[in-house]
Write a protein that holds these residues in place. Structure first.
Motif, PDB file in Angstrom:
ATOM      1  N   GLN A   4       0.745  -1.211  -0.021  1.00 54.34           N
ATOM      2  CA  GLN A   4      -0.162   0.032   0.016  1.00 54.34           C
ATOM      3  C   GLN A   4       0.822   1.295  -0.084  1.00 54.34           C
ATOM      4  OE1 GLN A   4      -2.435  -1.041   3.423  1.00 54.34           O
ATOM      5  NE2 GLN A   4      -4.107  -1.303   2.210  1.00 54.34           N
ATOM      6  N   LEU A   5       2.068   1.230   0.352  1.00 56.71           N
ATOM      7  CA  LEU A   5       2.944   2.592   0.705  1.00 56.71           C
ATOM      8  C   LEU A   5       4.119   2.500  -0.288  1.00 56.71           C
ATOM      9  CD1 LEU A   5       2.719   2.526   4.311  1.00 56.71           C
ATOM     10  CD2 LEU A   5       1.471   3.724   2.884  1.00 56.71           C
ATOM     11  N   ASP A   6       4.158   1.520  -1.116  1.00 58.59           N
ATOM     12  CA  ASP A   6       5.447   1.429  -2.049  1.00 58.59           C
ATOM     13  C   ASP A   6       4.874   1.819  -3.320  1.00 58.59           C
ATOM     14  OD1 ASP A   6       7.804   1.454  -3.175  1.00 58.59           O
ATOM     15  OD2 ASP A   6       7.985  -0.618  -2.857  1.00 58.59           O
ATOM     16  N   PRO A   7       5.186   2.623  -4.065  1.00 57.36           N
ATOM     17  CA  PRO A   7       5.860   3.871  -3.631  1.00 57.36           C
ATOM     18  C   PRO A   7       4.934   5.010  -2.801  1.00 57.36           C
ATOM     19  CG  PRO A   7       5.453   4.350  -5.996  1.00 57.36           C
ATOM     20  CD  PRO A   7       4.852   2.809  -5.652  1.00 57.36           C
ATOM     21  N   PRO A   8       5.415   5.759  -1.984  1.00 65.40           N
ATOM     22  CA  PRO A   8       6.523   6.349  -2.081  1.00 65.40           C
ATOM     23  C   PRO A   8       7.513   5.793  -0.917  1.00 65.40           C
ATOM     24  CG  PRO A   8       5.354   7.937  -1.031  1.00 65.40           C
ATOM     25  CD  PRO A   8       4.501   6.613  -1.444  1.00 65.40           C
ATOM     26  N   LEU A   9       7.046   4.899   0.108  1.00 68.76           N
ATOM     27  CA  LEU A   9       7.668   4.730   1.331  1.00 68.76           C
ATOM     28  C   LEU A   9       8.205   3.432   1.157  1.00 68.76           C
ATOM     29  CD1 LEU A   9       4.991   6.430   3.748  1.00 68.76           C
ATOM     30  CD2 LEU A   9       7.234   7.398   2.883  1.00 68.76           C
ATOM     31  N   GLY A  10       8.390   2.799   0.201  1.00 67.11           N
ATOM     32  CA  GLY A  10       8.851   1.174   0.048  1.00 67.11           C
ATOM     33  C   GLY A  10      10.290   1.360   0.681  1.00 67.11           C
ATOM     34  N   ALA A  11      11.271   2.320   0.443  1.00 66.83           N
ATOM     35  CA  ALA A  11      12.588   2.229   0.774  1.00 66.83           C
ATOM     36  C   ALA A  11      12.799   2.285   2.346  1.00 66.83           C
ATOM     37  CB  ALA A  11      13.274   3.294   0.207  1.00 66.83           C
ATOM     38  N   VAL A  12      11.878   3.144   2.967  1.00 69.57           N
ATOM     39  CA  VAL A  12      11.941   3.020   4.471  1.00 69.57           C
ATOM     40  C   VAL A  12      11.395   1.811   5.019  1.00 69.57           C
ATOM     41  CG1 VAL A  12      10.736   4.213   6.379  1.00 69.57           C
ATOM     42  CG2 VAL A  12      11.431   5.587   4.413  1.00 69.57           C
ATOM     43  N   LEU A  13      10.333   1.109   4.396  1.00 69.77           N
ATOM     44  CA  LEU A  13       9.766  -0.217   5.017  1.00 69.77           C
ATOM     45  C   LEU A  13      10.612  -1.589   4.637  1.00 69.77           C
ATOM     46  CD1 LEU A  13       6.109   0.565   4.201  1.00 69.77           C
ATOM     47  CD2 LEU A  13       7.311   0.943   6.301  1.00 69.77           C
ATOM     48  N   ARG A  14      11.626  -1.376   3.371  1.00 69.44           N
ATOM     49  CA  ARG A  14      12.181  -2.480   3.172  1.00 69.44           C
ATOM     50  C   ARG A  14      12.864  -3.547   4.185  1.00 69.44           C
ATOM     51  NH1 ARG A  14      13.678  -0.048  -1.529  1.00 69.44           N
ATOM     52  NH2 ARG A  14      11.794  -0.364  -2.220  1.00 69.44           N
ATOM     53  N   PRO A  15      13.516  -2.625   4.967  1.00 68.37           N
ATOM     54  CA  PRO A  15      14.357  -3.215   5.830  1.00 68.37           C
ATOM     55  C   PRO A  15      13.492  -4.211   7.122  1.00 68.37           C
ATOM     56  CG  PRO A  15      15.264  -0.992   5.841  1.00 68.37           C
ATOM     57  CD  PRO A  15      13.947  -1.187   5.103  1.00 68.37           C
ATOM     58  N   PHE A  16      12.261  -3.763   7.205  1.00 65.99           N
ATOM     59  CA  PHE A  16      11.639  -4.252   8.243  1.00 65.99           C
ATOM     60  C   PHE A  16      11.441  -5.979   8.285  1.00 65.99           C
ATOM     61  CE2 PHE A  16       7.348  -6.444   9.773  1.00 65.99           C
ATOM     62  CZ  PHE A  16       7.382  -5.945  11.023  1.00 65.99           C
ATOM     63  N   ASP A  17      11.483  -6.526   7.174  1.00 67.93           N
ATOM     64  CA  ASP A  17      11.287  -8.099   6.877  1.00 67.93           C
ATOM     65  C   ASP A  17      12.662  -8.512   7.566  1.00 67.93           C
ATOM     66  OD1 ASP A  17      10.129 -10.455   6.394  1.00 67.93           O
ATOM     67  OD2 ASP A  17      11.552 -10.828   4.862  1.00 67.93           O
ATOM     68  N   ARG A  18      13.902  -7.988   7.084  1.00 69.92           N
ATOM     69  CA  ARG A  18      15.197  -8.585   7.513  1.00 69.92           C
ATOM     70  C   ARG A  18      15.197  -8.191   9.029  1.00 69.92           C
ATOM     71  NH1 ARG A  18      19.334  -5.875   9.119  1.00 69.92           N
ATOM     72  NH2 ARG A  18      18.720  -3.945   8.045  1.00 69.92           N
ATOM     73  N   LEU A  19      14.738  -7.060   9.706  1.00 67.93           N
ATOM     74  CA  LEU A  19      14.678  -6.775  10.894  1.00 67.93           C
ATOM     75  C   LEU A  19      14.068  -7.861  11.948  1.00 67.93           C
ATOM     76  CD1 LEU A  19      14.862  -3.107  10.864  1.00 67.93           C
ATOM     77  CD2 LEU A  19      16.475  -4.413  11.547  1.00 67.93           C
ATOM     78  N   ARG A  20      12.656  -8.041  11.161  1.00 71.18           N
ATOM     79  CA  ARG A  20      11.943  -9.330  11.911  1.00 71.18           C
ATOM     80  C   ARG A  20      12.674 -10.605  11.785  1.00 71.18           C
ATOM     81  NH1 ARG A  20       9.069 -12.977   9.989  1.00 71.18           N
ATOM     82  NH2 ARG A  20       9.560 -12.320   7.909  1.00 71.18           N
ATOM     83  N   ARG A  21      13.287 -10.940  10.820  1.00 66.39           N
ATOM     84  CA  ARG A  21      13.656 -12.155  10.703  1.00 66.39           C
ATOM     85  C   ARG A  21      15.112 -12.396  11.802  1.00 66.39           C
ATOM     86  NH1 ARG A  21      15.992 -12.528   5.912  1.00 66.39           N
ATOM     87  NH2 ARG A  21      14.709 -10.809   5.008  1.00 66.39           N
ATOM     88  N   ARG A  22      15.667 -11.235  11.838  1.00 68.25           N
ATOM     89  CA  ARG A  22      16.803 -11.219  12.578  1.00 68.25           C
ATOM     90  C   ARG A  22      16.532 -11.409  14.228  1.00 68.25           C
ATOM     91  NH1 ARG A  22      21.437 -12.774  14.003  1.00 68.25           N
ATOM     92  NH2 ARG A  22      22.994 -11.305  14.655  1.00 68.25           N
TER      93      ARG A  22
END
Length: 65
Positions: A4-22
């Motif tokens: 829903q937010l990409d674009p324009p905010l996809g770059a900000v949200l992109r790390p979320f999945d990696r952070l969640r997995r970590r």
């Protein structure tokens, strides 16, 4: 949320999945799982702050369902 937010905010949200997995790796560690370093945390703090800021800005504009 990314869809829903990409674009324009996809770059900000992109790390979320990696952070969640970590976080999951640290909370439920395997025998060979690497530990977390202070440098890793310091590097990700600004990303987390941006994600929280985006969530706070759009929370009242998005339906949870």
């Amino acid at each position: 949320m990314s869809a829903q937010l990409d674009p324009p905010l996809g770059a900000v949200l992109r790390p979320f999945d990696r952070l969640r997995r970590r976080r999951n790796q640290l909370e439920y560690p395997a025998a060979a799982a690497p530990s977390i370093s202070a440098e890793e945390v310091e590097r990700d703090v600004p990303k987390v702050e941006q994600i929280v800021d985006v969530a706070a800005r759009v929370l009242d504009q998005m339906s949870p369902l």
